[in-house]
Design a protein around this motif. Structure first.
Motif, PDB file in Angstrom:
ATOM      1  N   TRP A 128      38.193  11.975 -62.798  1.00 11.52           N
ATOM      2  CA  TRP A 128      39.713  12.019 -62.513  1.00 11.52           C
ATOM      3  C   TRP A 128      39.951  10.204 -62.656  1.00 11.52           C
ATOM      4  O   TRP A 128      40.954   9.847 -63.108  1.00 11.52           O
ATOM      5  CB  TRP A 128      40.255  12.181 -61.459  1.00 11.52           C
ATOM      6  CG  TRP A 128      40.748  13.735 -61.348  1.00 11.52           C
ATOM      7  CD1 TRP A 128      39.896  14.769 -60.600  1.00 11.52           C
ATOM      8  CD2 TRP A 128      41.526  14.440 -61.989  1.00 11.52           C
ATOM      9  NE1 TRP A 128      40.417  15.889 -60.776  1.00 11.52           N
ATOM     10  CE2 TRP A 128      41.500  15.942 -61.780  1.00 11.52           C
ATOM     11  CE3 TRP A 128      42.412  13.972 -62.807  1.00 11.52           C
ATOM     12  CZ2 TRP A 128      42.309  16.657 -62.123  1.00 11.52           C
ATOM     13  CZ3 TRP A 128      43.429  14.893 -63.340  1.00 11.52           C
ATOM     14  CH2 TRP A 128      43.441  16.185 -63.253  1.00 11.52           C
ATOM     15  N   GLY A 139      39.632  19.446 -64.331  1.00 13.39           N
ATOM     16  CA  GLY A 139      39.530  18.718 -63.598  1.00 13.39           C
ATOM     17  C   GLY A 139      39.543  18.996 -61.855  1.00 13.39           C
ATOM     18  O   GLY A 139      38.990  18.555 -60.937  1.00 13.39           O
ATOM     19  N   LEU A 140      39.949  20.267 -61.742  1.00  9.81           N
ATOM     20  CA  LEU A 140      39.961  20.943 -60.466  1.00  9.81           C
ATOM     21  C   LEU A 140      38.879  21.890 -59.956  1.00  9.81           C
ATOM     22  O   LEU A 140      38.574  22.162 -59.039  1.00  9.81           O
ATOM     23  CB  LEU A 140      41.320  21.753 -60.354  1.00  9.81           C
ATOM     24  CG  LEU A 140      42.507  20.623 -60.053  1.00  9.81           C
ATOM     25  CD1 LEU A 140      43.888  21.357 -59.929  1.00  9.81           C
ATOM     26  CD2 LEU A 140      42.661  19.597 -58.911  1.00  9.81           C
ATOM     27  N   LEU A 200      44.204  19.999 -66.040  1.00 10.31           N
ATOM     28  CA  LEU A 200      43.840  20.643 -64.611  1.00 10.31           C
ATOM     29  C   LEU A 200      42.653  21.712 -64.670  1.00 10.31           C
ATOM     30  O   LEU A 200      42.283  21.636 -63.357  1.00 10.31           O
ATOM     31  CB  LEU A 200      45.417  21.296 -64.335  1.00 10.31           C
ATOM     32  CG  LEU A 200      46.453  20.273 -64.332  1.00 10.31           C
ATOM     33  CD1 LEU A 200      47.660  21.144 -64.134  1.00 10.31           C
ATOM     34  CD2 LEU A 200      46.455  19.293 -63.116  1.00 10.31           C
ATOM     35  N   TRP A 201      42.492  22.545 -65.295  1.00  6.17           N
ATOM     36  CA  TRP A 201      41.564  23.459 -65.325  1.00  6.17           C
ATOM     37  C   TRP A 201      39.915  22.940 -65.091  1.00  6.17           C
ATOM     38  O   TRP A 201      39.425  23.126 -64.198  1.00  6.17           O
ATOM     39  CB  TRP A 201      41.443  24.207 -66.404  1.00  6.17           C
ATOM     40  CG  TRP A 201      40.099  25.234 -66.510  1.00  6.17           C
ATOM     41  CD1 TRP A 201      39.645  26.251 -65.329  1.00  6.17           C
ATOM     42  CD2 TRP A 201      39.296  25.539 -67.427  1.00  6.17           C
ATOM     43  NE1 TRP A 201      38.647  26.815 -65.851  1.00  6.17           N
ATOM     44  CE2 TRP A 201      38.141  26.516 -67.084  1.00  6.17           C
ATOM     45  CE3 TRP A 201      39.172  24.978 -68.537  1.00  6.17           C
ATOM     46  CZ2 TRP A 201      37.128  26.683 -67.848  1.00  6.17           C
ATOM     47  CZ3 TRP A 201      37.860  25.168 -69.441  1.00  6.17           C
ATOM     48  CH2 TRP A 201      37.032  26.200 -68.961  1.00  6.17           C
ATOM     49  N   ARG A 248      33.847  15.767 -60.791  1.00  8.42           N
ATOM     50  CA  ARG A 248      35.186  15.797 -60.613  1.00  8.42           C
ATOM     51  C   ARG A 248      35.759  14.604 -60.251  1.00  8.42           C
ATOM     52  O   ARG A 248      36.714  13.988 -60.648  1.00  8.42           O
ATOM     53  CB  ARG A 248      35.767  16.645 -59.512  1.00  8.42           C
ATOM     54  CG  ARG A 248      36.017  18.109 -59.866  1.00  8.42           C
ATOM     55  CD  ARG A 248      36.494  19.054 -59.102  1.00  8.42           C
ATOM     56  NE  ARG A 248      35.680  19.255 -57.799  1.00  8.42           N
ATOM     57  CZ  ARG A 248      36.280  20.203 -57.020  1.00  8.42           C
ATOM     58  NH1 ARG A 248      37.219  20.855 -56.974  1.00  8.42           N
ATOM     59  NH2 ARG A 248      35.650  20.171 -55.760  1.00  8.42           N
ATOM     60  N   ARG A 249      35.258  13.656 -59.310  1.00  9.93           N
ATOM     61  CA  ARG A 249      35.760  12.437 -58.855  1.00  9.93           C
ATOM     62  C   ARG A 249      35.972  11.313 -60.105  1.00  9.93           C
ATOM     63  O   ARG A 249      36.808  10.699 -60.468  1.00  9.93           O
ATOM     64  CB  ARG A 249      35.052  11.905 -57.641  1.00  9.93           C
ATOM     65  CG  ARG A 249      35.493  10.551 -57.273  1.00  9.93           C
ATOM     66  CD  ARG A 249      34.636  10.124 -56.135  1.00  9.93           C
ATOM     67  NE  ARG A 249      35.083   8.779 -55.564  1.00  9.93           N
ATOM     68  CZ  ARG A 249      34.514   7.690 -55.999  1.00  9.93           C
ATOM     69  NH1 ARG A 249      33.668   7.540 -56.993  1.00  9.93           N
ATOM     70  NH2 ARG A 249      35.102   6.488 -55.423  1.00  9.93           N
ATOM     71  N   ARG A 252      32.522  16.964 -68.636  1.00 10.10           N
ATOM     72  CA  ARG A 252      33.064  17.825 -67.558  1.00 10.10           C
ATOM     73  C   ARG A 252      32.757  19.108 -67.602  1.00 10.10           C
ATOM     74  O   ARG A 252      32.360  20.041 -66.885  1.00 10.10           O
ATOM     75  CB  ARG A 252      34.587  17.562 -67.293  1.00 10.10           C
ATOM     76  CG  ARG A 252      35.102  18.284 -66.062  1.00 10.10           C
ATOM     77  CD  ARG A 252      34.670  17.557 -64.847  1.00 10.10           C
ATOM     78  NE  ARG A 252      34.976  18.600 -63.779  1.00 10.10           N
ATOM     79  CZ  ARG A 252      34.279  19.020 -62.824  1.00 10.10           C
ATOM     80  NH1 ARG A 252      33.000  18.553 -62.694  1.00 10.10           N
ATOM     81  NH2 ARG A 252      34.674  19.852 -61.872  1.00 10.10           N
TER      82      ARG A 252
END
Length: 144
Positions: free
Chosen positions: A21, A126-127, A123-124, A17-18, A59
């Motif tokens: 982003w 990435g979070l 958002l899905w 995730r990091r 991802r």
């Protein structure tokens, strides 16, 4: 943190995730800056779809999902960018100005829908936690 260049050029492997982003922020800033240049911005938005696709596929693989899911928002964004180029080309020719209204209206509609879908998708992926993050973090219901 991984080297950023392979994240943009290869859809193989996974990304945390990091790192997602960080790489996504670089692509977003590049897209915004290039977007201020009229025709170049539209072409750059199409060219930036490849690194976005590679990043999203990595991802999704980290999340344990099928990487092909990334093609839906990328496909809509491609259609939106192509419609923007057609509209810009129609507006630049005074004889075609009246016909620019049709692709312009469709471009606005498809562009709005693709932006909403792309934002939700971003958002899905990435979070949501990745597979290795699910294995090491305890479930919330076991905390006291």
């Amino acid at each position: 943190m991984q080297d950023l260049l392979p994240l943009y050029t290869s859809a193989h492997g996974s990304v945390s995730r990091r790192d997602f982003w960080v790489a996504g922020a670089v692509l977003l800033v590049a897209g915004i800056v290039l977007g201020f240049i009229p025709i170049v911005g539209s072409i750059a938005s199409i060219l930036l779809l490849y690194p976005w696709t590679c990043l999203a596929m990595r991802r999704l693989r980290d999340m344990g999902r099928a990487p092909a899911i990334a093609l839906l928002p990328i496909g809509l964004c491609t259609v939106s960018a192509l419609l923007a180029i057609v509209t810009a080309a129609s507006i630049s020719n005074p004889a075609l100005l009246g016909t620019a209204m049709v692709p312009g209206g469709i471009a606005v509609l498809v562009g709005t829908l693709s932006m909403i879908l792309a934002l939700g998708f971003l958002l899905w992926i990435g979070l949501a936690p990745g597979e290795h993050e699910k294995a090491i973090s305890p479930p919330l219901h076991t905390r006291r």
